[in-house]
Enzyme design. Structure first.
Site, PDB file in Angstrom:
ATOM      1  N   VAL A  12      34.578 -16.628  -6.221  1.00  0.00           N
ATOM      2  CA  VAL A  12      33.350 -17.269  -6.673  1.00  0.00           C
ATOM      3  C   VAL A  12      33.468 -18.782  -6.493  1.00  0.00           C
ATOM      4  O   VAL A  12      34.550 -19.314  -6.285  1.00  0.00           O
ATOM      5  CB  VAL A  12      33.063 -16.957  -8.158  1.00  0.00           C
ATOM      6  CG1 VAL A  12      32.822 -15.479  -8.344  1.00  0.00           C
ATOM      7  CG2 VAL A  12      34.205 -17.437  -9.038  1.00  0.00           C
ATOM      8  N   PRO A  36      18.451 -32.338  -9.772  1.00  0.00           N
ATOM      9  CA  PRO A  36      19.231 -33.165  -8.854  1.00  0.00           C
ATOM     10  C   PRO A  36      20.480 -33.732  -9.498  1.00  0.00           C
ATOM     11  O   PRO A  36      20.586 -33.834 -10.724  1.00  0.00           O
ATOM     12  CB  PRO A  36      18.253 -34.289  -8.517  1.00  0.00           C
ATOM     13  CG  PRO A  36      17.499 -34.489  -9.808  1.00  0.00           C
ATOM     14  CD  PRO A  36      17.377 -33.104 -10.421  1.00  0.00           C
ATOM     15  N   ILE A  54      34.109 -23.552 -10.424  1.00  0.00           N
ATOM     16  CA  ILE A  54      35.226 -24.385  -9.981  1.00  0.00           C
ATOM     17  C   ILE A  54      35.371 -25.602 -10.883  1.00  0.00           C
ATOM     18  O   ILE A  54      36.496 -26.065 -11.144  1.00  0.00           O
ATOM     19  CB  ILE A  54      35.046 -24.785  -8.509  1.00  0.00           C
ATOM     20  CG1 ILE A  54      35.337 -23.558  -7.613  1.00  0.00           C
ATOM     21  CG2 ILE A  54      35.942 -25.954  -8.121  1.00  0.00           C
ATOM     22  CD1 ILE A  54      35.179 -23.798  -6.137  1.00  0.00           C
ATOM     23  N   ALA A 108      29.420 -23.057  -4.470  1.00  0.00           N
ATOM     24  CA  ALA A 108      28.640 -24.262  -4.755  1.00  0.00           C
ATOM     25  C   ALA A 108      29.335 -25.036  -5.867  1.00  0.00           C
ATOM     26  O   ALA A 108      29.841 -24.446  -6.817  1.00  0.00           O
ATOM     27  CB  ALA A 108      27.214 -23.897  -5.157  1.00  0.00           C
ATOM     28  N   THR A 132      29.298 -24.053 -12.059  1.00  0.00           N
ATOM     29  CA  THR A 132      30.353 -24.606 -12.907  1.00  0.00           C
ATOM     30  C   THR A 132      31.679 -23.850 -12.806  1.00  0.00           C
ATOM     31  O   THR A 132      32.635 -24.210 -13.499  1.00  0.00           O
ATOM     32  CB  THR A 132      29.914 -24.617 -14.383  1.00  0.00           C
ATOM     33  OG1 THR A 132      29.457 -23.305 -14.758  1.00  0.00           O
ATOM     34  CG2 THR A 132      28.796 -25.623 -14.603  1.00  0.00           C
ATOM     35  N   GLY A 164      46.887 -16.204  -7.378  1.00  0.00           N
ATOM     36  CA  GLY A 164      46.527 -17.195  -6.360  1.00  0.00           C
ATOM     37  C   GLY A 164      45.036 -17.491  -6.427  1.00  0.00           C
ATOM     38  O   GLY A 164      44.522 -17.872  -7.471  1.00  0.00           O
ATOM     39  N   LYS A 176      25.723 -31.168  -0.858  1.00  0.00           N
ATOM     40  CA  LYS A 176      24.830 -30.636  -1.877  1.00  0.00           C
ATOM     41  C   LYS A 176      24.313 -31.767  -2.761  1.00  0.00           C
ATOM     42  O   LYS A 176      25.096 -32.500  -3.354  1.00  0.00           O
ATOM     43  CB  LYS A 176      25.555 -29.583  -2.726  1.00  0.00           C
ATOM     44  CG  LYS A 176      24.738 -29.056  -3.894  1.00  0.00           C
ATOM     45  CD  LYS A 176      25.523 -28.064  -4.730  1.00  0.00           C
ATOM     46  CE  LYS A 176      24.741 -27.681  -5.970  1.00  0.00           C
ATOM     47  NZ  LYS A 176      25.490 -26.734  -6.833  1.00  0.00           N
TER      48      LYS A 176
END
Length: 501
Positions: free
Chosen positions: A50, A99, A349, A53, A347, A15, A81
């Site tokens: 994890v 950015p 996700i 972000a 990176t 999961g 973000k």
């Protein structure tokens, strides 16, 4: 013609974020009346959690699933973000922003970047970051949604989210189950392989049950239950270039100053992260255990907290690298089972999302589809390697002298693919490289400049533009950014607006 009826039973092992993102994604294409999607997870096995972000492609993924942004942000305690601030990476006391979005604007149909390099070599113009509306807004604590009008400076904006990874996985689970995904609570003890084609036929559980499938997704995390244990796919270790092998994480209280960007602060043996959410702050220290102990790393992180801790330190061990193949026979690794790259550029996700998006273009035509698997493996390998190069660059080009880890990283050999990128930038300011996927010209330019590299020259095609016209264009672009910034609401105001939408 291939027999598409061969694949009627899709089975997901594990999961967490990877498993439930995979389940939700598959519901886009398969009706529960025609194809069953079964996810197997055990309450006895914890998930890593994890990826708090993210980077801008997550918005397209959520949109493809029909997710309402306001509902999603409420459910995951998300904030906006605009980029990542790197503190102390170039040298102690120095900071810069990586950015999202586009910096500057085209001049006479040409990219902004070589004009900026030309002007700076003349001693003219502002810092590169001053032409980035994302950077200006991030440091000003402001946020606004991108404009669809290409003439608007707000069309250069791009954003992602900070969110609670556990809440995101739970959100994906609710979405998946509402669309027909079946969840089984079980502990897998063995995968039975077909003696003829080598694929997986059946998964055996500790309570004696079995589940058969036609195609299997390994979302079991670092254990790699299927791709590693059952299919015996070797792991390619990249720790010689990226020696960080542990992370300690501690959630802390909600910050009153919810910044619209992630912070990454270099330390003697790695780096601290700080991720502001609506209900708490995510904090962590990614480090190399050869240069600091777990206890010292935890103490360093606790000392750096700006709000009270909400849990004890949690240590995660990992090895940077990837499987030599992600798709073998009828087994596909998604997430940590396929490989791990530290979360320096958010990176984790994205690699799950990218794996699924790539699969949608070459979904197997039959149970064992070697042609599609070869293409998929090549593309995913390139994706991992380009991100690997981007991460190595942050470490390799540093000015932190006198610290053993940083001295090693500065003098180590690097992949030829990265060495070529550095040469192209230093020689002529070029950051448009082959096989660019997630990190493109804008990203490399910001980070290379931020880490202190200086191009020797610029694209000769922009040299024919009159100096006065070029400088006037640069001035106008900067003023336009400042005007747009003045019209943007505060990040906290935008968050409240998003909740009401």
């Amino acid at each position: 013609m291939p027999d598409h009826s061969e694949i009627k039973r899709l089975v997901i092992v594990g999961g967490g974020t990877a498993g439930w993102m995979t389940a939700a994604f598959l519901t886009r294409f398969f009706s529960p009346h025609q194809t069953t999607i079964t996810l197997i997870e055990s309450a006895d096995i914890s998930t890593v959690g994890v990826g708090e972000a993210t980077i801008p492609p997550i918005r397209a993924f959520n949109h493809s699933l029909g997710i309402d942004e306001a509902e999603f942000m409420r459910a995951t305690q998300a904030t906006f973000k605009l980029g990542i601030e790197f503190c102390g990476w170039r040298e102690p006391g120095h900071s810069y922003m990586h950015p999202f979005g586009y910096t500057g604007a085209k001049i006479n149909g040409h990219s902004f970047h070589p004009f900026w390099i030309r002007a700076r070599q003349m001693g003219q113009g502002h810092a590169f970051a001053d032409y980035s509306l994302n950077t200006l807004a991030a440091y000003a604590g402001k946020f606004d949604w991108p404009s669809a009008d290409p003439a608007s400076p707000k069309s250069t904006l791009a954003y992602a989210y900070h969110f609670d990874a556990g809440l995101y996985a739970a959100y994906m689970r609710r979405l998946s189950e509402s669309r027909g995904v079946q969840r089984l609570e079980a502990t897998i003890t063995k995968a039975k392989r077909n003696v003829e084609d080598g694929g997986i036929d059946t998964l055996c559980f500790s309570d004696g049950r079995e589940v058969a499938g036609d195609f299997f997704f390994d979302c079991s995390g670092f254990r790699a239950l299927l791709i590693g244990e059952a299919m015996n796919v070797p792991f390619e270790d990249w720790s010689n270039h990226l020696p960080a092998n542990r992370a300690v994480a501690i959630p802390s209280g909600r910050s009153e100053d919810i910044k619209p960007y992630t912070q990454s602060t270099a330390q003697s043996a790695g780096w601290h992260w700080r991720i502001p959410l609506q209900h708490r702050t995510g904090n962590g220290y990614v480090y190399a255990s050869d240069f600091i102990s777990d206890e010292a790393a935890a103490a360093s992180l606790i000392q750096a907290l700006d709000t009270p801790p909400r849990a004890d330190p949690r240590v995660l061990k990992f090895t940077t690298g990837r499987r030599q193949a992600f798709w073998v026979k009828n087994c596909l690794a998604i997430g940590l089972s396929g490989g791990f790259l530290e979360p320096l550029e958010s990176t984790s996700i994205h690699l799950i999302q990218n794996a699924l998006t790539r699969l949608s273009t070459v979904f197997p035509t039959r149970r064992i589809d070697g042609v599609s698997a070869r293409l998929y493996n090549r593309v995913m390998s390139e994706e991992f390697e380009t991100i690997r190069d981007f991460l190595i660059f942050h470490y390799h080009v540093n000015g932190r002298h006198g610290e053993p880890m940083w001295d090693y990283l500065r003098h180590m050999s690097i992949p030829p693919s990265l060495a070529e990128k550095i040469d192209l930038f230093c020689e002529r300011g070029l950051t448009s490289f082959p096989n660019q996927t997630v990190f493109q010209e804008e990203n490399w330019m910001s980070v290379m400049l931020g880490q202190g590299l200086v191009p020797q020259t610029f694209d000769p095609l922009v040299g024919g533009v009159p100096e006065a016209g070029m400088l006037a264009a640069l001035k106008q672009i900067h003023q336009t950014c400042l005007q747009a910034l003045s019209e943007m609401p505060a990040h906290t105001v935008a968050l409240k607006t998003a909740q009401r939408t």
